[in-house]
Design a protein around this motif. Sequence first.
Motif, PDB file in Angstrom:
ATOM      1  N   LEU A 161       0.816  -1.213   0.000  1.00 45.12           N
ATOM      2  CA  LEU A 161       0.000   0.000   0.000  1.00 45.12           C
ATOM      3  C   LEU A 161       0.850   1.263   0.000  1.00 45.12           C
ATOM      4  O   LEU A 161       0.595   2.179  -0.783  1.00 45.12           O
ATOM      5  CB  LEU A 161      -0.944   0.004   1.203  1.00 45.12           C
ATOM      6  N   CYS A 162       1.884   1.312   0.870  1.00 47.43           N
ATOM      7  CA  CYS A 162       2.693   2.534   0.952  1.00 47.43           C
ATOM      8  C   CYS A 162       4.101   2.362   0.402  1.00 47.43           C
ATOM      9  O   CYS A 162       4.862   3.326   0.319  1.00 47.43           O
ATOM     10  CB  CYS A 162       2.751   3.034   2.392  1.00 47.43           C
ATOM     11  N   ASN A 163       4.463   1.106   0.078  1.00 43.55           N
ATOM     12  CA  ASN A 163       5.758   0.795  -0.541  1.00 43.55           C
ATOM     13  C   ASN A 163       6.948   0.932   0.412  1.00 43.55           C
ATOM     14  O   ASN A 163       8.098   0.921  -0.036  1.00 43.55           O
ATOM     15  CB  ASN A 163       5.978   1.666  -1.789  1.00 43.55           C
ATOM     16  N   ASP A 186      -7.361  -7.555  -8.747  1.00 44.84           N
ATOM     17  CA  ASP A 186      -6.284  -8.343  -8.137  1.00 44.84           C
ATOM     18  C   ASP A 186      -6.859  -9.484  -7.295  1.00 44.84           C
ATOM     19  O   ASP A 186      -7.811  -9.293  -6.548  1.00 44.84           O
ATOM     20  CB  ASP A 186      -5.426  -7.424  -7.269  1.00 44.84           C
ATOM     21  N   ALA A 187      -6.280 -10.655  -7.419  1.00 45.66           N
ATOM     22  CA  ALA A 187      -6.761 -11.815  -6.656  1.00 45.66           C
ATOM     23  C   ALA A 187      -5.694 -12.364  -5.715  1.00 45.66           C
ATOM     24  O   ALA A 187      -5.848 -13.452  -5.160  1.00 45.66           O
ATOM     25  CB  ALA A 187      -7.224 -12.913  -7.616  1.00 45.66           C
ATOM     26  N   THR A 188      -4.602 -11.620  -5.492  1.00 45.63           N
ATOM     27  CA  THR A 188      -3.527 -12.097  -4.626  1.00 45.63           C
ATOM     28  C   THR A 188      -3.611 -11.440  -3.253  1.00 45.63           C
ATOM     29  O   THR A 188      -4.209 -10.364  -3.091  1.00 45.63           O
ATOM     30  CB  THR A 188      -2.157 -11.795  -5.254  1.00 45.63           C
ATOM     31  N   ASP A 189      -2.987 -12.075  -2.264  1.00 43.41           N
ATOM     32  CA  ASP A 189      -2.933 -11.494  -0.921  1.00 43.41           C
ATOM     33  C   ASP A 189      -2.063 -10.238  -0.931  1.00 43.41           C
ATOM     34  O   ASP A 189      -1.174 -10.078  -1.778  1.00 43.41           O
ATOM     35  CB  ASP A 189      -2.343 -12.499   0.068  1.00 43.41           C
ATOM     36  N   TRP A 190      -2.337  -9.376   0.039  1.00 53.70           N
ATOM     37  CA  TRP A 190      -1.562  -8.148   0.187  1.00 53.70           C
ATOM     38  C   TRP A 190      -0.723  -8.234   1.467  1.00 53.70           C
ATOM     39  O   TRP A 190      -1.230  -8.631   2.515  1.00 53.70           O
ATOM     40  CB  TRP A 190      -2.484  -6.930   0.269  1.00 53.70           C
ATOM     41  N   ALA A 191       0.538  -7.828   1.359  1.00 53.57           N
ATOM     42  CA  ALA A 191       1.411  -7.745   2.527  1.00 53.57           C
ATOM     43  C   ALA A 191       1.540  -6.278   2.908  1.00 53.57           C
ATOM     44  O   ALA A 191       1.969  -5.449   2.089  1.00 53.57           O
ATOM     45  CB  ALA A 191       2.783  -8.333   2.214  1.00 53.57           C
ATOM     46  N   LEU A 192       1.144  -5.948   4.140  1.00 57.01           N
ATOM     47  CA  LEU A 192       1.115  -4.549   4.563  1.00 57.01           C
ATOM     48  C   LEU A 192       1.971  -4.325   5.807  1.00 57.01           C
ATOM     49  O   LEU A 192       2.095  -5.209   6.668  1.00 57.01           O
ATOM     50  CB  LEU A 192      -0.326  -4.110   4.857  1.00 57.01           C
ATOM     51  N   CYS A 193       2.516  -3.132   5.901  1.00 59.53           N
ATOM     52  CA  CYS A 193       3.237  -2.741   7.106  1.00 59.53           C
ATOM     53  C   CYS A 193       2.226  -2.547   8.232  1.00 59.53           C
ATOM     54  O   CYS A 193       1.021  -2.435   7.976  1.00 59.53           O
ATOM     55  CB  CYS A 193       4.033  -1.456   6.857  1.00 59.53           C
ATOM     56  N   PRO A 194       2.648  -2.506   9.493  1.00 56.43           N
ATOM     57  CA  PRO A 194       1.709  -2.356  10.617  1.00 56.43           C
ATOM     58  C   PRO A 194       0.803  -1.139  10.476  1.00 56.43           C
ATOM     59  O   PRO A 194      -0.396  -1.202  10.782  1.00 56.43           O
ATOM     60  CB  PRO A 194       2.636  -2.242  11.820  1.00 56.43           C
ATOM     61  N   SER A 195       1.362  -0.013  10.002  1.00 56.66           N
ATOM     62  CA  SER A 195       0.561   1.207   9.877  1.00 56.66           C
ATOM     63  C   SER A 195      -0.548   1.048   8.836  1.00 56.66           C
ATOM     64  O   SER A 195      -1.706   1.377   9.078  1.00 56.66           O
ATOM     65  CB  SER A 195       1.468   2.383   9.499  1.00 56.66           C
ATOM     66  N   CYS A 196      -0.186   0.530   7.666  1.00 55.82           N
ATOM     67  CA  CYS A 196      -1.183   0.354   6.593  1.00 55.82           C
ATOM     68  C   CYS A 196      -2.178  -0.742   6.950  1.00 55.82           C
ATOM     69  O   CYS A 196      -3.362  -0.662   6.571  1.00 55.82           O
ATOM     70  CB  CYS A 196      -0.499   0.036   5.270  1.00 55.82           C
ATOM     71  N   SER A 197      -1.714  -1.765   7.668  1.00 53.32           N
ATOM     72  CA  SER A 197      -2.620  -2.828   8.088  1.00 53.32           C
ATOM     73  C   SER A 197      -3.696  -2.263   9.007  1.00 53.32           C
ATOM     74  O   SER A 197      -4.887  -2.592   8.885  1.00 53.32           O
ATOM     75  CB  SER A 197      -1.845  -3.937   8.799  1.00 53.32           C
ATOM     76  N   ALA A 198      -3.275  -1.377   9.932  1.00 53.75           N
ATOM     77  CA  ALA A 198      -4.236  -0.756  10.842  1.00 53.75           C
ATOM     78  C   ALA A 198      -5.215   0.135  10.071  1.00 53.75           C
ATOM     79  O   ALA A 198      -6.408   0.172  10.372  1.00 53.75           O
ATOM     80  CB  ALA A 198      -3.490   0.054  11.905  1.00 53.75           C
ATOM     81  N   ARG A 199      -4.677   0.868   9.075  1.00 52.19           N
ATOM     82  CA  ARG A 199      -5.549   1.714   8.250  1.00 52.19           C
ATOM     83  C   ARG A 199      -6.592   0.869   7.538  1.00 52.19           C
ATOM     84  O   ARG A 199      -7.779   1.194   7.515  1.00 52.19           O
ATOM     85  CB  ARG A 199      -4.732   2.469   7.196  1.00 52.19           C
ATOM     86  N   LEU A 200      -6.139  -0.223   6.935  1.00 45.22           N
ATOM     87  CA  LEU A 200      -7.054  -1.088   6.200  1.00 45.22           C
ATOM     88  C   LEU A 200      -8.148  -1.628   7.114  1.00 45.22           C
ATOM     89  O   LEU A 200      -9.331  -1.610   6.761  1.00 45.22           O
ATOM     90  CB  LEU A 200      -6.290  -2.230   5.539  1.00 45.22           C
ATOM     91  N   GLU A 201      -7.759  -2.096   8.283  1.00 46.63           N
ATOM     92  CA  GLU A 201      -8.746  -2.682   9.197  1.00 46.63           C
ATOM     93  C   GLU A 201      -9.757  -1.652   9.662  1.00 46.63           C
ATOM     94  O   GLU A 201     -10.894  -1.984  10.003  1.00 46.63           O
ATOM     95  CB  GLU A 201      -8.020  -3.317  10.391  1.00 46.63           C
ATOM     96  N   GLY A 202      -9.345  -0.378   9.645  1.00 44.86           N
ATOM     97  CA  GLY A 202     -10.294   0.678  10.000  1.00 44.86           C
ATOM     98  C   GLY A 202     -11.402   0.843   8.978  1.00 44.86           C
ATOM     99  O   GLY A 202     -12.453   1.419   9.273  1.00 44.86           O
ATOM    100  N   TYR A 203     -11.148   0.349   7.753  1.00 42.29           N
ATOM    101  CA  TYR A 203     -12.160   0.444   6.703  1.00 42.29           C
ATOM    102  C   TYR A 203     -12.987  -0.841   6.571  1.00 42.29           C
ATOM    103  O   TYR A 203     -13.862  -0.920   5.719  1.00 42.29           O
ATOM    104  CB  TYR A 203     -11.505   0.749   5.357  1.00 42.29           C
TER     105      TYR A 203
END
Length: 236
Positions: free
Chosen positions: A6-8, A61-78
């Motif tokens: 997400l944020c690279n 996209d049909a693949t899993d996403w690997a996210l850093c802790p910050s982006c993972s928290a952002r995603l879960e907020g949505y």
Amino acid sequence: MGNCDLCNTTIGSSAKRHPSDEVRTAVRNGLRPDTSDPVGALASLLGQDTNAGWVQMVMADATDWALCPSCSARLEGYLGPPLRTREFQGQSVDEAKAAAEGACIPPDKVKNLEVTHGVWVENATGEGPDADAAVKAARGGVPSAAFYVSSAEFPSTGENGELVVEAQSESSAREQWKAHAPAGATLDGCECQLAPKSGFLGIGSKLGAWKIRWSTPFKAKLYYKLPAVVTLTYWE
């Protein structure tokens, strides 16, 4: 080692994997890349969507996403209750909005309310052997959702006529009439008034006479209004 999808930023063992359907849900609920960079911030300020291509890519996209802790928290907020949509109608945009606001959906559950379209005018036409039949046919083309229907106009009030056609046969008489008939006319009758004579070896042959009756239909046209529609998007 790798990069956050997400944020690279560089990620390692702290990365968290998210299924693609979970990411799509978050994006549908408003997740977008960070726009804190100057270009992204300026585009956002100007009301421009620089993420349309990114959203299209995510949805495919049909693949899993690997996210850093910050982006993972952002995603879960949505992530949360699924979004639902309902349409509301009214004889004006304000009336449609009032119907949506009266749907007993708590304000904190509402994501947005947008105007799908305003009131617009359409027309319906019909034909028939007389004015009443033409109006009935036109009214049959008016959608049930219409809330206003005008009185009928008659672009054509219908005509009828008779003429005598000389021909060697009834089929020939019909064809002759058809070649010169008014637009939209119907042949209502073809009556032999004088039988043709074929003669002997073509000598003494005489054309017969057919009385043709024809008519053109009444044409009716009326206008109707279709209601304004607003779409309410909300969380269950």
